[in-house]
Write an enzyme that holds these catalytic residues in place. Sequence first.
Site, mmCIF file in Angstrom:
data_model
loop_
_atom_site.group_PDB
_atom_site.id
_atom_site.type_symbol
_atom_site.label_atom_id
_atom_site.label_comp_id
_atom_site.label_asym_id
_atom_site.label_seq_id
_atom_site.Cartn_x
_atom_site.Cartn_y
_atom_site.Cartn_z
ATOM 1 N N HIS A 1 0.838 -1.201 0.000
ATOM 2 C CA HIS A 1 0.000 0.000 0.000
ATOM 3 C C HIS A 1 0.877 1.256 0.000
ATOM 4 O O HIS A 1 0.861 2.031 0.964
ATOM 5 C CB HIS A 1 -0.909 0.017 1.239
ATOM 6 C CG HIS A 1 -1.928 -1.081 1.309
ATOM 7 N ND1 HIS A 1 -2.725 -1.304 2.418
ATOM 8 C CD2 HIS A 1 -2.289 -2.025 0.402
ATOM 9 C CE1 HIS A 1 -3.528 -2.321 2.190
ATOM 10 N NE2 HIS A 1 -3.289 -2.793 0.987
ATOM 11 N N GLU B 1 15.417 5.683 -15.511
ATOM 12 C CA GLU B 1 15.536 4.233 -15.329
ATOM 13 C C GLU B 1 14.197 3.508 -15.482
ATOM 14 O O GLU B 1 14.167 2.301 -15.729
ATOM 15 C CB GLU B 1 16.111 3.920 -13.945
ATOM 16 C CG GLU B 1 15.186 4.313 -12.812
ATOM 17 C CD GLU B 1 15.609 3.777 -11.443
ATOM 18 O OE1 GLU B 1 15.301 4.456 -10.448
ATOM 19 O OE2 GLU B 1 16.225 2.714 -11.366
ATOM 20 N N HIS C 1 -6.167 1.776 -3.541
ATOM 21 C CA HIS C 1 -5.840 0.641 -2.661
ATOM 22 C C HIS C 1 -4.339 0.364 -2.602
ATOM 23 O O HIS C 1 -3.748 0.431 -1.538
ATOM 24 C CB HIS C 1 -6.619 -0.598 -3.131
ATOM 25 C CG HIS C 1 -6.401 -1.803 -2.274
ATOM 26 N ND1 HIS C 1 -7.388 -2.716 -1.995
ATOM 27 C CD2 HIS C 1 -5.297 -2.276 -1.628
ATOM 28 C CE1 HIS C 1 -6.925 -3.654 -1.197
ATOM 29 N NE2 HIS C 1 -5.650 -3.424 -0.971
HETATM 30 P P1 13P Z 1 -4.510 -9.569 4.535
HETATM 31 O O1 13P Z 1 -4.196 -9.160 5.954
HETATM 32 O O2 13P Z 1 -5.648 -10.563 4.490
HETATM 33 O O3 13P Z 1 -3.277 -10.057 3.820
HETATM 34 O O4 13P Z 1 -5.070 -8.293 3.762
HETATM 35 C C1 13P Z 1 -4.311 -7.126 3.653
HETATM 36 C C2 13P Z 1 -4.554 -6.391 2.387
HETATM 37 O O5 13P Z 1 -3.741 -5.583 2.000
HETATM 38 C C3 13P Z 1 -5.791 -6.671 1.612
HETATM 39 O O6 13P Z 1 -5.738 -6.111 0.349
HETATM 40 ZN ZN ZN Z 2 -4.279 -4.441 0.212
#
Ligand code: 13P
Ligand code: ZN
Length: 275
Positions: free
Chosen positions: A142, A170, A211
């Site tokens: 993330h 790069e 996300h």
């Molecule tokens: P998990 O803890 O199930 O791996 O989920 C984390 C996540 O980033 C979901 O997209």
């Molecule tokens: Zn995630």
Amino acid sequence: MEILQVPFVQGFIRMCQDGWEQNWHERNGGNLSYRIKPEEVEAVRPYFGAEQPWQPIGTSVPGLAGEYFMVTGSGKFFRNASIDPADTTCILEVDEAGEEYRIWWGLENGGRPTSELPSHLMNHEVKKAVSGGKHRVIYHAHPANTIALTFVLPLKDEVFTRELWEMATECPVVFPDGIGVVDWMVPGGRAIAVKTSRLMKEYDVAIWAHHGMFCSGETFDLTFGLMHTVEKAAEILVKVLSMAPQKRQTITPQNFRDLAVDFQVTLPEKFLYEK
Ligand code: 13P
Ligand code: ZN
């Protein structure tokens, strides 16, 4: 020798720690999986526990029949992976139909593999096929700058690829095939796994709008380095967009074509459009 001294286990744990230190893994954010080589399975087999029941994967991955994976656990924090790998990660086997898995090591205080297991395994299945078995690592994180861009750039492969290529010379050498983008979808299921794995046929990087990012690679170093390079380019783009609405100068389509010749990479023309 202990299981934690086996080189691929050490590489896996180190990558979790590296990602945590980059601030890409708030709470339980992100997940990592590694397709274990046959000789590596034999190196860890002496540490396997009692046979556990088969569980549904939630999708079908016949191309991974009989393969073993090291995977982070659902709800587990990357921050804790290096402190307690046996609690936060696991080694699992995929059945001969590619429909179910069973755990042989890890998650010793209970729990399940990552909720993104369908995306990880479908990406592995695609990448194993298109790379001739070379790709072994799928990494989801993330990273904040990449996520921020999904609020301001059009959610198009061509735009993300071109804008990020322009941010560092790069970049087109590190990800010459480009980047795929998935519109916002509910995570953790088969539908987002199908979309992402379709993009992974063409790209090594897929961005999930609002996300995070998925990267695929042959080794821990290459896969971490790919995530790092894309996120660094995204950070530069965030800075540029914060300073001025338009760039005064940039790397041009012809510059990219020249670079492609000298660095011996093929850069698809669809990314070298006139703006
Ligand atoms: P998990 O803890 O199930 O791996 O989920 C984390 C996540 O980033 C979901 O997209
Ligand atoms: Zn995630």
